[in-house]
Each structure stands twice: as structure tokens, then as C-alpha cells.
Design an enzyme around this catalytic site. Structure first.
Site, PDB file in Angstrom:
ATOM      1  N   LYS A   3       0.832  -1.202   0.000  1.00 36.40           N
ATOM      2  CA  LYS A   3       0.000   0.000   0.000  1.00 36.40           C
ATOM      3  C   LYS A   3       0.870   1.256   0.000  1.00 36.40           C
ATOM      4  CE  LYS A   3      -1.689   2.147   3.529  1.00 36.40           C
ATOM      5  NZ  LYS A   3      -2.359   2.542   4.792  1.00 36.40           N
ATOM      6  N   ASP A  61      -6.391   0.970   0.901  1.00 38.48           N
ATOM      7  CA  ASP A  61      -6.472   1.292   2.326  1.00 38.48           C
ATOM      8  C   ASP A  61      -7.857   0.888   2.848  1.00 38.48           C
ATOM      9  OD1 ASP A  61      -8.234   3.189   1.379  1.00 38.48           O
ATOM     10  OD2 ASP A  61      -7.312   4.885   2.426  1.00 38.48           O
TER      11      ASP A  61
END
Length: 365
Positions: free
Chosen positions: A233, A251
Site C-alpha cells: 500500500k 487502504d
């Protein structure tokens, strides 16, 4: 022929009367017997009738019980959920109002082609609503971005943006942060939460940048994920916004929305990334991430989505999960949509031109 005697005539007459009387008696007996038989049959029939009625009555409760049970079950069955239909036109049928589950059944038995079209249309609609969408972390270079992204775990971008000015003012380069006193860094990062673990990560990644990459942030995924505290991420945030290389940032907001929209039924971030990546051209990945995350923060909240104020309500199979009244929904909007400051202290000019407000510094107000 000889003449008959009077006595003999009277005897014959009496015999005849007796015979007649005997015949009548027999006929009467037969009639009585016949009548008695009819009476006995009638009595038997009457006697049998209560027995049949009794047996019928015994059977009746079973039937009645069954029908009562059936009626009870029908009565107990919950009423069908009222489907809330999204306003305006829709490209896909709104099947229900329940939240998306792990195993997804696309709305209206949606085909793969229809899913791709709906997903891409949602992205286009969000691009019109948020044309100024951007990463909501303040940064001037790739080093500041990777550090800020690591610090954003388990806290808001706003809190990170309020904290990093002091950090970068004291440690502007990887070399400076690599040689920093951990206790001093911890004191600066305390407002971010988990400050000890985060101090260890940012000092560790700074040392790795100095020792392994000459003090420069690498521009490849396989190198970035080797840095302490950096996962896929964080790597995609850096690649997409510091190097212009497409990536999908999965996320918590992104995960929640793509499942709510039934783009995927996966829960693992890597699998979600793969599923969503297959729906869009690679060139859309970075902006798609911004659009989805912005929509999740401002309108499609986790607990109370502002469905009545949602620009993509006609395309959402979960419409009705939140507040559908337009006036009430407007009160749930956050950040610039609700008249509140955004996440960044130093947002891009396009955001300010669109009416967005910069966030206050740490300790202000």
C-alpha cells in the site's frame, strides 16, 4: 254323492278359520320381523354414526393443527425487506439494501461486462465530483512522502500533516533521520500514536535508504517493500504520487467501498488489488485510488453513508444502507463537502480554487 252332516260342516268351517288365522299370524310375524329388521338396521346405523363422527372428530384436530401450524409459520415469516430505489437513472438494477457480503452476487445477476462498465462509470462520475483529488499527505519530495505514509498507519492524514513539519524541519534528509536520537524523534511523533514503533520504522528506512540506495528513494516496487515499515500500500502511494507510476492503494476506505459496490468479494488486500486492477486500465489506477478514498472519507462513510447526497447512488447496489433523505444526508458530509477543512495544511491550488479549506496546524484552535 252322500249328504254332509251339519257337524262336519261346522268343523270344516272352523278348520278353515284356523288356517286363515294361522296364515294371517304368519304374515303378521313376517311383517313384524321385517319391521324389526329395519328398526335394528336403523339403530345400528345411528349407533355407527356417532362412532364415525367420533373418529372424524379425532382426525379433524390433526388436520386443524397442521393448518394452524402452517398459518402460524406464515404469520411468523418476516415481511419482505422494502427495496429502496436510488434516485435518477441507473445502469444496473438495485437489488437490495443489505451490506455487501464476503461472497458477492452482483446486482441483477450482473455479467462481467456489465460490472466493468458500471465500475468505470462510477470512476468517471467520481472524477467529475472530485477533479482535484490528490494524496492527502503534505510532502515536497519522495522521501517526505514515504515517511509520511508510514506514519499514517492507524491515524489520520490530518494528524500526520500536523506532525511532520516539525520532523522534516529537524531531519530534512534520509541521512539526518538515520543519525537521529530515537528519543527525540519519539517526542515529535507522539501525537501520531504508536510513536515508538513508528520511530523505529522511519529511522530504519532512512538507514536503509542511505546504506542500500545512496540516500535516494527507489522507484521500483520490489525495492520499496524491502524498506522497514513499507508494504505494498505504501509503495503504491509513493510510486503513483512521487514517480507517476500507476498503482492501486488498498487502504481501509478503498476496501470498504469496492466491496460495498460489489466490485469484489475478497477481503485480502492483495486479492482486492488484483480484482480491481482487472476492471480498469493501468493508467487509471492512481487516480481511481484517490477518487475512491476521497468518496469514502467525505460521503460514503463506514457507519452512516450519506446515500441521499451521493452522486453515484443510481449505480450503487448498497443504496439505502445509509441516510436516504437528501437534507439529512447533507448533514453527514465531511471536509469541503460539508464546509469543513480538508486533511492537508498545504493542499494543491486546484483544491483551494474548488472551495477546499486547508487544515489548521497542530495546536491551533
Amino acid at each position: 254323492m252322500g249328504e254332509q252332516s251339519p257337524d262336519g260342516g261346522r268343523k270344516t268351517a272352523k278348520a278353515t278359520e284356523r288356517a286363515a288365522s294361522s296364515g294371517k299370524s304368519t304374515s303378521a310375524k313376517k311383517a313384524v320381523a321385517k319391521k324389526a329388521g329395519a328398526v335394528s338396521k336403523k339403530a345400528a346405523a345411528k349407533k355407527a354414526a356417532p362412532a364415525e363422527k367420533a373418529s372424524a372428530n379425532k382426525a379433524a384436530p390433526v388436520k386443524k393443527t397442521a393448518s394452524v401450524k402452517k398459518a402460524a409459520s406464515v404469520k411468523k415469516a418476516p415481511a419482505a425487506k422494502k427495496v429502496t430505489v436510488a434516485p435518477k437513472k441507473a445502469t444496473a438494477r438495485v437489488k437490495g439494501t443489505g451490506p455487501a457480503k464476503a461472497v458477492v452476487h452482483p446486482p441483477g445477476d450482473e455479467s462481467r461486462t456489465a460490472l466493468v462498465r458500471r465500475a468505470r462509470r462510477i470512476n468517471r462520475e467520481l472524477a467529475e465530483v472530485f477533479p482535484y483529488a490528490h494524496p492527502e499527505l503534505d510532502f515536497d519530495n519522495s522521501f517526505q512522502l514515504v515517511v509520511a505514509t508510514v506514519l499514517s498507519a492507524q491515524t489520520t492524514d490530518l494528524r500526520v500533516n500536523q506532525t511532520t513539519p516539525a520532523l522534516f524541519a529537524k531531519y530534512p534528509t534520509p541521512e539526518d533521520l538515520a543519525a537521529a536520537n530515537p528519543e527525540e524523534v519519539e517526542e515529535i511523533l507522539r501525537p501520531c500514536g504508536f510513536f515508538r514503533a513508528k520511530t523505529k520504522s522511519v529511522i530504519g528506512l532512512s538507514k536503509a535508504l542511505v546504506e542500500d540506495f545512496g540516500g535516494e528513494v527507489p522507484g521500483r516496487l520490489e525495492d520499496l517493500v524491502k524498506l522497514p515499515g513499507v508494504g505494498r500500500k505504501t509503495a503504491f502511494v509513493v510510486l503513483g504520487n512521487a514517480f507517476g507510476r500507476p498503482g492501486i492503494t488498498v487502504d481501509t476506505h478503498f476496501q470498504r467501498l469496492v466491496r460495498r459496490w460489489q466490485w469484489t468479494g475478497e477481503t485480502d488486500p492483495d486479492k482486492i488489488e488484483a480484482d480491481i486492477g482487472a476492471l480498469f486500465p493501468k493508467s487509471d489506477w492512481t487516480d481511481l485510488s484517490h477518487h475512491v478514498i476521497w468518496h469514502g472519507r467525505r460521503i460514503c462513510h463506514a457507519r452512516k453513508p450519506a446515500c441521499g447526497a451521493c452522486p453515484i447512488a443510481p449505480l450503487c447496489p448498497a443504496f439505502g444502507e445509509g441516510e436516504t433523505d437528501p437534507e439529512k444526508a447533507k448533514k453527514l458530509l465531511k471536509y469541503e463537502k460539508g464546509g469543513f477543512p480538508g486533511q492537508r495544511l498545504r493542499p494543491p491550488q486546484a483544491y483551494l480554487d474548488a472551495g477546499g479549506k486547508p487544515a489548521p496546524p497542530l495546536g491551533a484552535g
